[in-house]
Design an enzyme around this catalytic site. Structure first.
Site, PDB file in Angstrom:
ATOM      1  N   VAL A  83       0.846  -1.197   0.000  1.00  0.00           N
ATOM      2  CA  VAL A  83       0.000   0.000   0.000  1.00  0.00           C
ATOM      3  C   VAL A  83       0.880   1.244   0.000  1.00  0.00           C
ATOM      4  CG1 VAL A  83      -1.828   1.257   1.169  1.00  0.00           C
ATOM      5  CG2 VAL A  83      -1.787  -1.254   1.253  1.00  0.00           C
ATOM      6  N   LYS A  84       0.670   2.095  -0.997  1.00  0.00           N
ATOM      7  CA  LYS A  84       1.450   3.325  -1.123  1.00  0.00           C
ATOM      8  C   LYS A  84       0.724   4.456  -0.392  1.00  0.00           C
ATOM      9  CE  LYS A  84       3.209   4.085  -5.227  1.00  0.00           C
ATOM     10  NZ  LYS A  84       3.385   4.641  -6.606  1.00  0.00           N
ATOM     11  N   ILE A  85       1.415   5.068   0.575  1.00  0.00           N
ATOM     12  CA  ILE A  85       0.842   6.083   1.454  1.00  0.00           C
ATOM     13  C   ILE A  85       1.612   7.390   1.294  1.00  0.00           C
ATOM     14  CG2 ILE A  85       0.435   6.727   3.870  1.00  0.00           C
ATOM     15  CD1 ILE A  85      -1.346   4.457   3.069  1.00  0.00           C
TER      16      ILE A  85
END
Length: 209
Positions: A83-85
């Site tokens: 997951v890219k945050i």
């Protein structure tokens, strides 16, 4: 160094994977939008089915609850999803919460060593310094990678440095020399790593003989 391609083009991902040197993919809703009227989650699943490695997929929410909800949805798409945050205050909170749940993350939009330090302390699995965009404002993106490497080594952080916003082969070379763990690049840049006039000339002579 691991090689990722930064794209949502399935044909390019397949070709890079067929070369045998692809370790993962970074993508986001903007890149998926370029592929036409496709469902984001379905497209991410197709990418994950091609490459046997981490596939970073970005959330669009900027609040903690929204990021957490999207993150939980993305992790259901495929086991390869990371997951890219975004590197903002709510993002740091989400990184810590996701780390405590055992969900892998890629902290994106990093432009300073202090930001990278915060992300590592929050438990990010990857940090993505944007080299090209730093260069665009007349600073040195590679110095950023070098400083992050030194900080992480000082304190034995396990966060991997994922050099992003790569524009050309020299970026890849210098990122490798600076100790980046991963380079993510457009497919065209990956192919450009093969180019050298002496290779072309040598092959022409060989074939002529």
């Amino acid at each position: 160094m691991k090689f990722f391609v930064d794209t949502a083009d399935l044909d390019d991902i397949q070709e890079a994977n067929d070369m045998g040197i692809l370790d993962g993919v970074t993508t986001n809703p903007s890149l998926v939008k370029e592929q036409g009227n496709v469902d984001f989650h379905e497209h991410v699943f197709k990418i994950c089915e091609i490459v046997d490695g981490d596939v970073s997929a970005e959330v669009t929410a900027t609040d903690f609850d929204g990021m957490m909800e999207e993150a939980h949805t993305l992790t259901q798409v495929h086991e390869n999803v990371v997951v890219k945050i975004p590197l903002i205050k709510e993002g740091i909170k989400a990184l810590r919460a996701l780390d405590e749940e055992g969900i892998e993350t890629n902290c994106t939009l990093c432009f300073s060593p202090s930001q990278a330090l915060l992300a590592a302390k929050a438990g990010a699995d990857y940090i993505s310094p944007f080299l090209g965009r730093v260069d665009d404002i007349s600073a040195d993106g590679m110095t950023l990678v070098e400083e992050i490497r030194e900080i992480y080594d000082n304190y034995d952080f396990e966060t991997e440095i994922l050099a992003a916003s790569i524009r050309h082969p020299t970026h890849v070379k210098r990122a490798a020399l600076a100790g980046a763990d991963v380079a993510t690049m457009p497919f065209e840049t990956l192919i450009d790593l093969l180019d050298h006039p002496l290779t072309d000339r040598g092959l022409e002579r060989f074939l002529a003989d």
